[in-house]
Scaffold this active site. Structure first.
Site, PDB file in Angstrom:
ATOM      1  CG  HIS A  24      -2.000  -1.060   0.861  1.00 48.57           C
ATOM      2  ND1 HIS A  24      -2.581  -1.589   2.128  1.00 48.57           N
ATOM      3  CD2 HIS A  24      -2.547  -1.584   0.098  1.00 48.57           C
ATOM      4  CE1 HIS A  24      -3.662  -2.673   1.713  1.00 48.57           C
ATOM      5  NE2 HIS A  24      -3.535  -2.432   0.199  1.00 48.57           N
ATOM      6  CG  HIS A  30      -2.696  -5.233  -3.978  1.00 47.12           C
ATOM      7  ND1 HIS A  30      -2.276  -3.922  -3.868  1.00 47.12           N
ATOM      8  CD2 HIS A  30      -3.403  -5.265  -3.097  1.00 47.12           C
ATOM      9  CE1 HIS A  30      -3.000  -3.153  -3.416  1.00 47.12           C
ATOM     10  NE2 HIS A  30      -3.535  -4.129  -2.797  1.00 47.12           N
ATOM     11  CB  CYS A  65     -12.729  -3.883   0.679  1.00 49.71           C
ATOM     12  SG  CYS A  65     -14.437  -3.110   0.452  1.00 49.71           S
ATOM     13  CG  HIS A  67      -5.744  -7.491   0.007  1.00 52.70           C
ATOM     14  ND1 HIS A  67      -5.984  -6.730   1.117  1.00 52.70           N
ATOM     15  CD2 HIS A  67      -5.618  -6.441  -0.780  1.00 52.70           C
ATOM     16  CE1 HIS A  67      -5.891  -5.529   0.822  1.00 52.70           C
ATOM     17  NE2 HIS A  67      -5.715  -5.184  -0.346  1.00 52.70           N
ATOM     18  CD  GLU A  85     -13.822  -7.423   7.039  1.00 49.27           C
ATOM     19  OE1 GLU A  85     -14.502  -6.486   6.889  1.00 49.27           O
ATOM     20  OE2 GLU A  85     -12.781  -7.358   6.217  1.00 49.27           O
ATOM     21  CE1 TYR A 100      -9.332   0.895  -5.394  1.00 49.97           C
ATOM     22  CE2 TYR A 100     -10.165  -1.265  -6.436  1.00 49.97           C
ATOM     23  CZ  TYR A 100      -9.767  -0.148  -5.126  1.00 49.97           C
ATOM     24  OH  TYR A 100      -9.776  -0.838  -4.221  1.00 49.97           O
ATOM     25  CD  GLU A 110      -6.559  -0.534  -0.716  1.00 46.40           C
ATOM     26  OE1 GLU A 110      -5.994  -1.403  -1.369  1.00 46.40           O
ATOM     27  OE2 GLU A 110      -6.765  -0.789   0.710  1.00 46.40           O
ATOM     28  CD  GLU A 112      -7.270  -3.167  -3.529  1.00 49.55           C
ATOM     29  OE1 GLU A 112      -7.053  -3.567  -2.275  1.00 49.55           O
ATOM     30  OE2 GLU A 112      -8.482  -3.015  -3.619  1.00 49.55           O
ATOM     31  CD1 TRP A 157     -12.889   0.122  -1.229  1.00 46.34           C
ATOM     32  CD2 TRP A 157     -11.284   1.260   0.047  1.00 46.34           C
ATOM     33  NE1 TRP A 157     -12.792  -0.219   0.291  1.00 46.34           N
ATOM     34  CE2 TRP A 157     -11.744   0.305   0.984  1.00 46.34           C
ATOM     35  CE3 TRP A 157     -10.320   2.044   0.420  1.00 46.34           C
ATOM     36  CZ2 TRP A 157     -11.516   0.564   2.306  1.00 46.34           C
ATOM     37  CZ3 TRP A 157     -10.106   2.189   1.949  1.00 46.34           C
ATOM     38  CH2 TRP A 157     -10.635   1.360   2.788  1.00 46.34           C
TER      39      TRP A 157
END
Length: 169
Positions: A24, A30, A65, A67, A85, A100, A110, A112, A157
């Site tokens: 980041h 990524h 959101c 990874h 979460e 983006y 970000e 990604e 994002w």
């Protein structure tokens, strides 16, 4: 525990892994996923990020959101983070993916290749307080109004992904 992200090129070819915060800081492309959950009324679930998150604390964003880990599919990662979460399980459907790049403040980016999933959920949540302060459902009309009136309350994002979602549906 250190978290790692999977670095990729624009065609999603794996280039390696990197510690998440370093990726980041560096702004390297990524893998990521975003989940939009809706209830039976068509309202979208928003989560407010925990105050101790290292970036974008206290801001509102979509359901999840995150990874995927190395060796994990985008959908497997999305389902893992729903459980971690929000304490839930639900069926997901992948809708689209796009790339983006967003400045999230504090010298962090970000960047990604984001796979966007949707699902329906109407049950109770079991929030992980280290990740999520609270959740709420909101109509798309009210969401659009809130983002227009108070954009600073939403993650960078999420605003980008929401616009992309609107263009795809």
């Amino acid at each position: 525990m250190e978290e790692y992200v999977v670095l990729v090129n624009p065609e999603d070819k794996v280039l390696g892994v990197m510690e998440k915060q370093q990726a980041h800081i560096s702004g390297l492309l990524h893998r990521a996923f975003s989940v939009f959950l809706f209830n039976d009324k068509g309202e979208m679930l928003l989560q407010q990020r925990a105050s101790q998150k290292y970036h974008s604390p206290n801001q509102w964003t979509n359901a999840v959101c995150s990874h995927p880990r190395a060796g994990e599919t985008y959908e497997e990662g999305a389902k893992r983070r729903l459980k971690e979460e929000l304490g839930i399980e639900t069926e997901l459907s992948e809708k689209f993916n796009f790339i983006y790049k967003a400045d999230v403040g504090g010298g962090l980016w970000e960047h990604e290749l984001d796979h966007v999933f949707t699902g329906i959920y109407n049950e109770d949540f079991h929030l992980n307080e280290n990740e999520v302060q609270e959740v709420r459902y909101i109509s798309m009309q009210d969401l659009n109004r809130e983002i227009t009136e108070t954009p600073e309350k939403f993650t960078e994002w999420f605003k980008i992904i929401l616009e992309e979602y609107k263009h795809n549906f």
